[in-house]
Design a protein around this motif. Structure first.
Motif, PDB file in Angstrom:
ATOM      1  N   ARG A  95       0.810  -1.215   0.000  1.00 47.96           N
ATOM      2  CA  ARG A  95       0.000   0.000   0.000  1.00 47.96           C
ATOM      3  C   ARG A  95       0.846   1.268   0.000  1.00 47.96           C
ATOM      4  O   ARG A  95       0.312   2.364  -0.184  1.00 47.96           O
ATOM      5  N   MET A  96       2.123   1.132   0.235  1.00 47.24           N
ATOM      6  CA  MET A  96       3.011   2.295   0.278  1.00 47.24           C
ATOM      7  C   MET A  96       3.236   2.864  -1.119  1.00 47.24           C
ATOM      8  O   MET A  96       3.229   2.134  -2.105  1.00 47.24           O
ATOM      9  N   LYS A  97       3.475   4.159  -1.173  1.00 46.02           N
ATOM     10  CA  LYS A  97       3.801   4.797  -2.451  1.00 46.02           C
ATOM     11  C   LYS A  97       5.231   4.451  -2.863  1.00 46.02           C
ATOM     12  O   LYS A  97       5.519   4.285  -4.044  1.00 46.02           O
ATOM     13  N   LYS A  98       6.109   4.350  -1.895  1.00 44.89           N
ATOM     14  CA  LYS A  98       7.539   4.225  -2.171  1.00 44.89           C
ATOM     15  C   LYS A  98       7.985   2.773  -2.195  1.00 44.89           C
ATOM     16  O   LYS A  98       7.455   1.934  -1.458  1.00 44.89           O
ATOM     17  N   PRO A  99       8.958   2.439  -3.041  1.00 47.50           N
ATOM     18  CA  PRO A  99       9.418   1.050  -3.148  1.00 47.50           C
ATOM     19  C   PRO A  99      10.223   0.622  -1.933  1.00 47.50           C
ATOM     20  O   PRO A  99      10.993   1.397  -1.364  1.00 47.50           O
ATOM     21  N   VAL A 100      10.039  -0.634  -1.549  1.00 46.26           N
ATOM     22  CA  VAL A 100      10.727  -1.225  -0.403  1.00 46.26           C
ATOM     23  C   VAL A 100      11.603  -2.371  -0.894  1.00 46.26           C
ATOM     24  O   VAL A 100      11.132  -3.270  -1.607  1.00 46.26           O
ATOM     25  N   ILE A 101      12.874  -2.325  -0.521  1.00 44.55           N
ATOM     26  CA  ILE A 101      13.841  -3.362  -0.894  1.00 44.55           C
ATOM     27  C   ILE A 101      14.231  -4.145   0.351  1.00 44.55           C
ATOM     28  O   ILE A 101      14.635  -3.548   1.358  1.00 44.55           O
ATOM     29  N   ALA A 102      14.130  -5.454   0.308  1.00 49.93           N
ATOM     30  CA  ALA A 102      14.621  -6.304   1.393  1.00 49.93           C
ATOM     31  C   ALA A 102      16.085  -6.631   1.144  1.00 49.93           C
ATOM     32  O   ALA A 102      16.443  -7.089   0.057  1.00 49.93           O
ATOM     33  N   GLN A 103      16.918  -6.370   2.132  1.00 48.97           N
ATOM     34  CA  GLN A 103      18.348  -6.711   2.091  1.00 48.97           C
ATOM     35  C   GLN A 103      18.532  -7.920   3.001  1.00 48.97           C
ATOM     36  O   GLN A 103      18.496  -7.801   4.214  1.00 48.97           O
ATOM     37  N   VAL A 104      18.754  -9.098   2.422  1.00 48.87           N
ATOM     38  CA  VAL A 104      18.598 -10.356   3.150  1.00 48.87           C
ATOM     39  C   VAL A 104      19.943 -11.056   3.340  1.00 48.87           C
ATOM     40  O   VAL A 104      20.748 -11.136   2.411  1.00 48.87           O
ATOM     41  N   HIS A 105      20.142 -11.592   4.533  1.00 48.79           N
ATOM     42  CA  HIS A 105      21.334 -12.398   4.801  1.00 48.79           C
ATOM     43  C   HIS A 105      20.993 -13.455   5.847  1.00 48.79           C
ATOM     44  O   HIS A 105      19.985 -13.346   6.555  1.00 48.79           O
ATOM     45  N   GLY A 106      21.832 -14.463   5.933  1.00 47.42           N
ATOM     46  CA  GLY A 106      21.620 -15.495   6.948  1.00 47.42           C
ATOM     47  C   GLY A 106      20.355 -16.289   6.681  1.00 47.42           C
ATOM     48  O   GLY A 106      20.256 -17.020   5.695  1.00 47.42           O
ATOM     49  N   VAL A 107      19.369 -16.125   7.543  1.00 50.91           N
ATOM     50  CA  VAL A 107      18.111 -16.866   7.445  1.00 50.91           C
ATOM     51  C   VAL A 107      16.937 -15.900   7.343  1.00 50.91           C
ATOM     52  O   VAL A 107      16.897 -14.878   8.028  1.00 50.91           O
ATOM     53  N   ALA A 108      16.003 -16.230   6.471  1.00 51.09           N
ATOM     54  CA  ALA A 108      14.707 -15.556   6.402  1.00 51.09           C
ATOM     55  C   ALA A 108      13.657 -16.654   6.457  1.00 51.09           C
ATOM     56  O   ALA A 108      13.427 -17.352   5.466  1.00 51.09           O
ATOM     57  N   ALA A 109      13.066 -16.850   7.623  1.00 51.79           N
ATOM     58  CA  ALA A 109      12.162 -17.987   7.825  1.00 51.79           C
ATOM     59  C   ALA A 109      10.777 -17.504   8.247  1.00 51.79           C
ATOM     60  O   ALA A 109      10.636 -16.453   8.884  1.00 51.79           O
ATOM     61  N   ALA A 110       9.763 -18.296   7.892  1.00 49.88           N
ATOM     62  CA  ALA A 110       8.385 -18.050   8.304  1.00 49.88           C
ATOM     63  C   ALA A 110       7.979 -16.602   7.980  1.00 49.88           C
ATOM     64  O   ALA A 110       8.003 -16.197   6.827  1.00 49.88           O
ATOM     65  N   ASN A 111       7.628 -15.806   9.003  1.00 50.14           N
ATOM     66  CA  ASN A 111       7.218 -14.431   8.730  1.00 50.14           C
ATOM     67  C   ASN A 111       8.360 -13.607   8.141  1.00 50.14           C
ATOM     68  O   ASN A 111       8.125 -12.627   7.427  1.00 50.14           O
ATOM     69  N   GLY A 112       9.596 -14.020   8.413  1.00 49.38           N
ATOM     70  CA  GLY A 112      10.746 -13.359   7.793  1.00 49.38           C
ATOM     71  C   GLY A 112      10.789 -13.592   6.296  1.00 49.38           C
ATOM     72  O   GLY A 112      11.091 -12.682   5.514  1.00 49.38           O
ATOM     73  N   ALA A 126      24.761 -14.554  -0.873  1.00 52.11           N
ATOM     74  CA  ALA A 126      24.761 -15.882  -1.490  1.00 52.11           C
ATOM     75  C   ALA A 126      24.556 -17.007  -0.480  1.00 52.11           C
ATOM     76  O   ALA A 126      24.133 -18.105  -0.847  1.00 52.11           O
ATOM     77  N   ASN A 127      24.838 -16.744   0.796  1.00 53.94           N
ATOM     78  CA  ASN A 127      24.696 -17.793   1.810  1.00 53.94           C
ATOM     79  C   ASN A 127      23.320 -17.782   2.478  1.00 53.94           C
ATOM     80  O   ASN A 127      23.103 -18.490   3.472  1.00 53.94           O
ATOM     81  N   THR A 128      22.406 -16.995   1.971  1.00 55.06           N
ATOM     82  CA  THR A 128      21.068 -16.892   2.567  1.00 55.06           C
ATOM     83  C   THR A 128      20.276 -18.181   2.379  1.00 55.06           C
ATOM     84  O   THR A 128      20.363 -18.842   1.339  1.00 55.06           O
ATOM     85  N   LYS A 129      19.463 -18.510   3.402  1.00 59.69           N
ATOM     86  CA  LYS A 129      18.509 -19.612   3.296  1.00 59.69           C
ATOM     87  C   LYS A 129      17.127 -19.094   3.697  1.00 59.69           C
ATOM     88  O   LYS A 129      17.003 -18.290   4.620  1.00 59.69           O
ATOM     89  N   MET A 130      16.099 -19.554   2.973  1.00 62.10           N
ATOM     90  CA  MET A 130      14.738 -19.083   3.198  1.00 62.10           C
ATOM     91  C   MET A 130      13.768 -20.251   3.254  1.00 62.10           C
ATOM     92  O   MET A 130      13.926 -21.222   2.514  1.00 62.10           O
ATOM     93  N   GLY A 131      12.756 -20.136   4.116  1.00 58.83           N
ATOM     94  CA  GLY A 131      11.765 -21.201   4.167  1.00 58.83           C
ATOM     95  C   GLY A 131      10.583 -20.858   5.052  1.00 58.83           C
ATOM     96  O   GLY A 131      10.667 -20.002   5.940  1.00 58.83           O
ATOM     97  N   LEU A 132       9.470 -21.538   4.799  1.00 59.72           N
ATOM     98  CA  LEU A 132       8.272 -21.425   5.638  1.00 59.72           C
ATOM     99  C   LEU A 132       8.328 -22.580   6.638  1.00 59.72           C
ATOM    100  O   LEU A 132       7.764 -23.652   6.407  1.00 59.72           O
ATOM    101  N   THR A 133       9.009 -22.374   7.731  1.00 54.11           N
ATOM    102  CA  THR A 133       9.456 -23.461   8.615  1.00 54.11           C
ATOM    103  C   THR A 133       8.517 -23.769   9.771  1.00 54.11           C
ATOM    104  O   THR A 133       8.801 -24.674  10.563  1.00 54.11           O
TER     105      THR A 133
END
Length: 248
Positions: A95-112, A126-133
């Protein structure tokens, strides 16, 4: 404004940064963090000195989901209100007007992971891991699957939701969850450079493009063209567009 669970900064480069700041807890969502993030996103959207927003995590992870210590002792209505609070920032980004960039490292899990998928753009180490855990601990917060499914499609989304496996960064990029993957040591510089490049674009053109994209996403195919063409026509009447065309 003071934030208890975030570090919020605005630079001279028109880029605002929001850092999730619970490093010892892998930046998991709590009620204070969720409220802070919601307020910080809205403040960035209202700030004329911000044209692009970077969301990142302190410490060794981007965000490992929701803090399960807040789970116990709620009624069904309270659980509903609680989970809606945790997921509200994911909705707010669209809903925001302005663009949002996620800068991701390590783990991004579930709500992350949901936060990464909900961001307009994402760049990761490059070492990032992501999942709905969540399913691995006998739970399942299905809210994050909504932005994830819009990135990866139904079959892969259900696989991620039901198996709870972690994706490595290259596969996440191939599935459309990440735009760019860079070496870990270059992530901060590359992310800021990317955000600064975006911030140099016509703010009005960027904002109209983003709004039009989300507004048209669920419309019938022909109606999408109608909406986008109307947005284009409005933009063409602005001084930003006239100056940009003349300069080009």
């Amino acid at each position: 404004m003071t934030y208890s669970a975030l570090i919020v900064e605005t630079g001279e480069n028109f880029v605002g940064t929001i850092t999730l700041n619970r490093p010892d807890q892998l930046n998991t969502f709590t009620t204070p963090l969720a409220i802070d993030l919601q307020q910080a996103l809205l403040a960035m959207d209202a700030d004329p000195k911000v044209r692009a927003v970077l969301v990142r995590g302190a410490g060794k992870a981007f965000c490992a989901g929701i803090d399960v210590n807040e789970l116990e002792g709620k009624t069904a209505m309270e659980y509903r209100e609680w989970i809606e609070r945790m997921e509200l920032p994911l909705i707010t980004i669209s809903r925001m007007k302005k663009p949002v960039i996620a800068q991701v490292h390590g783990v991004a899990a579930a709500n992350g992971m949901g936060l990464v998928a909900a961001a307009d753009l994402a760049i990761a180490a490059a070492n990032t891991k992501m999942g709905l855990t969540a399913i691995n601990v006998g739970l399942n917060w299905v809210g994050p699957i909504i932005p994830v499914a819009r990135c990866v499609g139904r079959k892969k989304a259900l696989e991620l939701l039901l198996f709870g496996e972690l994706l490595k960064a290259p596969e996440a990029q191939a599935l459309g969850l990440l735009n760019r993957v860079v070496d870990k040591e270059h992530l901060e510089t590359e992310a800021m450079d990317w955000a600064e490049t975006l911030a140099k674009k016509s703010p009005l053109a960027v904002q109209i493009a983003k709004k039009g994209f989300y507004a048209s996403e669920d419309l019938p195919y022909d109606r999408q063209f109608d909406l986008m063409n109307e947005a284009f026509a409005r933009l063409c009447t602005t001084e930003d567009a006239k100056e940009g065309v003349q300069a080009f």
